[in-house]
Design a protein around this motif. Structure first.
Motif, PDB file in Angstrom:
ATOM      1  N   LEU A  68     -85.302   3.607  71.999  1.00 40.31           N
ATOM      2  CA  LEU A  68     -86.034   2.358  72.191  1.00 40.31           C
ATOM      3  C   LEU A  68     -85.996   1.949  73.653  1.00 40.31           C
ATOM      4  O   LEU A  68     -84.977   2.098  74.328  1.00 40.31           O
ATOM      5  N   MET A  69     -87.117   1.444  74.134  1.00 40.95           N
ATOM      6  CA  MET A  69     -87.159   0.897  75.482  1.00 40.95           C
ATOM      7  C   MET A  69     -86.293  -0.353  75.505  1.00 40.95           C
ATOM      8  O   MET A  69     -86.260  -1.117  74.534  1.00 40.95           O
ATOM      9  N   GLU A  70     -85.599  -0.538  76.594  1.00 42.38           N
ATOM     10  CA  GLU A  70     -84.775  -1.727  76.754  1.00 42.38           C
ATOM     11  C   GLU A  70     -85.314  -2.550  77.912  1.00 42.38           C
ATOM     12  O   GLU A  70     -85.579  -2.016  78.991  1.00 42.38           O
ATOM     13  N   MET A  71     -85.519  -3.826  77.669  1.00 44.25           N
ATOM     14  CA  MET A  71     -85.996  -4.734  78.711  1.00 44.25           C
ATOM     15  C   MET A  71     -85.071  -5.945  78.746  1.00 44.25           C
ATOM     16  O   MET A  71     -84.910  -6.624  77.734  1.00 44.25           O
ATOM     17  N   ARG A  72     -84.458  -6.151  79.897  1.00 42.74           N
ATOM     18  CA  ARG A  72     -83.517  -7.262  80.086  1.00 42.74           C
ATOM     19  C   ARG A  72     -82.418  -7.257  79.036  1.00 42.74           C
ATOM     20  O   ARG A  72     -82.073  -8.288  78.457  1.00 42.74           O
ATOM     21  N   GLY A  73     -81.918  -6.063  78.717  1.00 47.64           N
ATOM     22  CA  GLY A  73     -80.826  -5.925  77.760  1.00 47.64           C
ATOM     23  C   GLY A  73     -81.242  -5.987  76.308  1.00 47.64           C
ATOM     24  O   GLY A  73     -80.392  -5.930  75.416  1.00 47.64           O
ATOM     25  N   ARG A  74     -82.526  -6.079  76.046  1.00 48.14           N
ATOM     26  CA  ARG A  74     -83.022  -6.196  74.665  1.00 48.14           C
ATOM     27  C   ARG A  74     -83.851  -4.967  74.303  1.00 48.14           C
ATOM     28  O   ARG A  74     -84.747  -4.575  75.052  1.00 48.14           O
ATOM     29  N   GLU A  75     -83.561  -4.346  73.165  1.00 54.02           N
ATOM     30  CA  GLU A  75     -84.337  -3.207  72.696  1.00 54.02           C
ATOM     31  C   GLU A  75     -85.681  -3.684  72.170  1.00 54.02           C
ATOM     32  O   GLU A  75     -85.759  -4.700  71.480  1.00 54.02           O
ATOM     33  N   MET A  76     -86.724  -2.944  72.534  1.00 53.16           N
ATOM     34  CA  MET A  76     -88.089  -3.333  72.185  1.00 53.16           C
ATOM     35  C   MET A  76     -88.658  -2.363  71.151  1.00 53.16           C
ATOM     36  O   MET A  76     -89.008  -1.233  71.486  1.00 53.16           O
ATOM     37  N   ARG A  77     -88.727  -2.807  69.911  1.00 56.30           N
ATOM     38  CA  ARG A  77     -89.323  -1.971  68.858  1.00 56.30           C
ATOM     39  C   ARG A  77     -90.802  -1.776  69.166  1.00 56.30           C
ATOM     40  O   ARG A  77     -91.476  -2.679  69.620  1.00 56.30           O
ATOM     41  N   GLY A  78     -91.288  -0.567  68.922  1.00 60.04           N
ATOM     42  CA  GLY A  78     -92.681  -0.246  69.199  1.00 60.04           C
ATOM     43  C   GLY A  78     -92.878   0.386  70.567  1.00 60.04           C
ATOM     44  O   GLY A  78     -93.969   0.834  70.896  1.00 60.04           O
ATOM     45  N   TRP A  79     -91.822   0.433  71.356  1.00 60.89           N
ATOM     46  CA  TRP A  79     -91.880   1.018  72.696  1.00 60.89           C
ATOM     47  C   TRP A  79     -90.755   2.035  72.810  1.00 60.89           C
ATOM     48  O   TRP A  79     -89.586   1.680  72.713  1.00 60.89           O
ATOM     49  N   LEU A  80     -91.115   3.295  72.997  1.00 61.29           N
ATOM     50  CA  LEU A  80     -90.124   4.371  73.044  1.00 61.29           C
ATOM     51  C   LEU A  80     -90.106   5.050  74.398  1.00 61.29           C
ATOM     52  O   LEU A  80     -91.156   5.253  75.020  1.00 61.29           O
ATOM     53  N   ARG A  81     -88.928   5.428  74.821  1.00 67.68           N
ATOM     54  CA  ARG A  81     -88.747   6.223  76.032  1.00 67.68           C
ATOM     55  C   ARG A  81     -88.390   7.645  75.620  1.00 67.68           C
ATOM     56  O   ARG A  81     -87.567   7.844  74.724  1.00 67.68           O
ATOM     57  N   VAL A  82     -89.015   8.594  76.302  1.00 63.78           N
ATOM     58  CA  VAL A  82     -88.698  10.003  76.088  1.00 63.78           C
ATOM     59  C   VAL A  82     -88.437  10.595  77.466  1.00 63.78           C
ATOM     60  O   VAL A  82     -89.296  10.522  78.358  1.00 63.78           O
ATOM     61  N   ASP A  83     -87.260  11.159  77.655  1.00 68.32           N
ATOM     62  CA  ASP A  83     -86.883  11.722  78.943  1.00 68.32           C
ATOM     63  C   ASP A  83     -87.666  12.996  79.241  1.00 68.32           C
ATOM     64  O   ASP A  83     -88.065  13.735  78.339  1.00 68.32           O
ATOM     65  N   ALA A  84     -87.832  13.265  80.530  1.00 69.78           N
ATOM     66  CA  ALA A  84     -88.616  14.410  81.005  1.00 69.78           C
ATOM     67  C   ALA A  84     -88.102  15.737  80.442  1.00 69.78           C
ATOM     68  O   ALA A  84     -88.893  16.649  80.186  1.00 69.78           O
ATOM     69  N   GLU A  85     -86.811  15.852  80.226  1.00 70.84           N
ATOM     70  CA  GLU A  85     -86.258  17.108  79.712  1.00 70.84           C
ATOM     71  C   GLU A  85     -86.795  17.451  78.322  1.00 70.84           C
ATOM     72  O   GLU A  85     -86.734  18.598  77.902  1.00 70.84           O
ATOM     73  N   HIS A  86     -87.352  16.470  77.621  1.00 68.96           N
ATOM     74  CA  HIS A  86     -87.915  16.695  76.286  1.00 68.96           C
ATOM     75  C   HIS A  86     -89.439  16.801  76.321  1.00 68.96           C
ATOM     76  O   HIS A  86     -90.091  16.749  75.279  1.00 68.96           O
ATOM     77  N   LEU A  87     -89.983  16.942  77.528  1.00 72.74           N
ATOM     78  CA  LEU A  87     -91.438  16.987  77.714  1.00 72.74           C
ATOM     79  C   LEU A  87     -91.856  18.203  78.535  1.00 72.74           C
ATOM     80  O   LEU A  87     -92.903  18.208  79.157  1.00 72.74           O
ATOM     81  N   ARG A  88     -91.058  19.226  78.523  1.00 73.92           N
ATOM     82  CA  ARG A  88     -91.296  20.377  79.397  1.00 73.92           C
ATOM     83  C   ARG A  88     -92.544  21.163  79.028  1.00 73.92           C
ATOM     84  O   ARG A  88     -93.240  21.662  79.895  1.00 73.92           O
ATOM     85  N   THR A  89     -92.822  21.271  77.733  1.00 71.59           N
ATOM     86  CA  THR A  89     -93.979  22.059  77.314  1.00 71.59           C
ATOM     87  C   THR A  89     -95.159  21.159  76.992  1.00 71.59           C
ATOM     88  O   THR A  89     -94.999  19.960  76.734  1.00 71.59           O
ATOM     89  N   LYS A  90     -96.327  21.754  77.000  1.00 71.64           N
ATOM     90  CA  LYS A  90     -97.533  21.001  76.649  1.00 71.64           C
ATOM     91  C   LYS A  90     -97.423  20.471  75.222  1.00 71.64           C
ATOM     92  O   LYS A  90     -97.801  19.325  74.946  1.00 71.64           O
ATOM     93  N   ARG A  91     -96.882  21.275  74.337  1.00 74.18           N
ATOM     94  CA  ARG A  91     -96.743  20.867  72.937  1.00 74.18           C
ATOM     95  C   ARG A  91     -95.820  19.657  72.798  1.00 74.18           C
ATOM     96  O   ARG A  91     -96.106  18.727  72.041  1.00 74.18           O
ATOM     97  N   GLN A  92     -94.700  19.668  73.537  1.00 72.02           N
ATOM     98  CA  GLN A  92     -93.768  18.539  73.471  1.00 72.02           C
ATOM     99  C   GLN A  92     -94.441  17.259  73.960  1.00 72.02           C
ATOM    100  O   GLN A  92     -94.332  16.207  73.321  1.00 72.02           O
ATOM    101  N   LEU A  93     -95.120  17.338  75.082  1.00 68.97           N
ATOM    102  CA  LEU A  93     -95.794  16.164  75.632  1.00 68.97           C
ATOM    103  C   LEU A  93     -96.933  15.712  74.737  1.00 68.97           C
ATOM    104  O   LEU A  93     -97.093  14.514  74.472  1.00 68.97           O
ATOM    105  N   ALA A  94     -97.717  16.661  74.251  1.00 66.03           N
ATOM    106  CA  ALA A  94     -98.888  16.330  73.418  1.00 66.03           C
ATOM    107  C   ALA A  94     -98.490  15.547  72.168  1.00 66.03           C
ATOM    108  O   ALA A  94     -99.226  14.656  71.733  1.00 66.03           O
ATOM    109  N   ARG A  95     -97.348  15.846  71.608  1.00 67.20           N
ATOM    110  CA  ARG A  95     -96.893  15.119  70.409  1.00 67.20           C
ATOM    111  C   ARG A  95     -96.768  13.626  70.711  1.00 67.20           C
ATOM    112  O   ARG A  95     -97.233  12.777  69.943  1.00 67.20           O
TER     113      ARG A  95
END
Length: 110
Positions: A68-95
């Motif tokens: 979950l994305m965190e803004m000012r110490g609060r987790e924001m449902r509906g907003w997700l963070r995915v680190d670059a290490e999990h986006l290396r392939t086109k398939r990973q990013l496309a998902r």
């Protein structure tokens, strides 16, 4: 930290055929919007920020490498963070791009 231009270009390639697509700098990154609704962004913190249905957040966090994305110490449902290490392939990013664009398409245009 500035957003990753190469990642932004990879996202751009995946969303090129989307009707009503705009780009806007926001959250320290580059956001891709459909009908004025953010779908996905190359984040200024690295990786991507993905806008998903809030009621899907917990399931996606439990079953994937997203958090979950965190803004000012609060987790924001509906907003997700995915680190670059999990986006290396086109398939990973496309998902994640597809999840974000599908949700943005489901919302009324702004």
């Amino acid at each position: 930290m500035a957003y990753d231009e190469a990642l932004a270009n990879r996202i751009r390639e995946l969303v090129a055929d989307e009707a009503g697509l705009t780009e806007q700098k926001m959250f320290g990154g580059l956001a891709f919007l459909l009908g004025g609704n953010m779908a996905v962004a190359a984040s200024g913190q690295g990786g991507v920020l993905v806008h998903v249905a809030p009621d899907e957040s917990d399931k996606l966090v439990a079953k994937t490498d997203a958090r979950l994305m965190e803004m000012r110490g609060r987790e924001m449902r509906g907003w997700l963070r995915v680190d670059a290490e999990h986006l290396r392939t086109k398939r990973q990013l496309a998902r994640w791009v597809e999840l974000g664009t599908a949700y943005a398409r489901s919302l009324p245009a702004k």
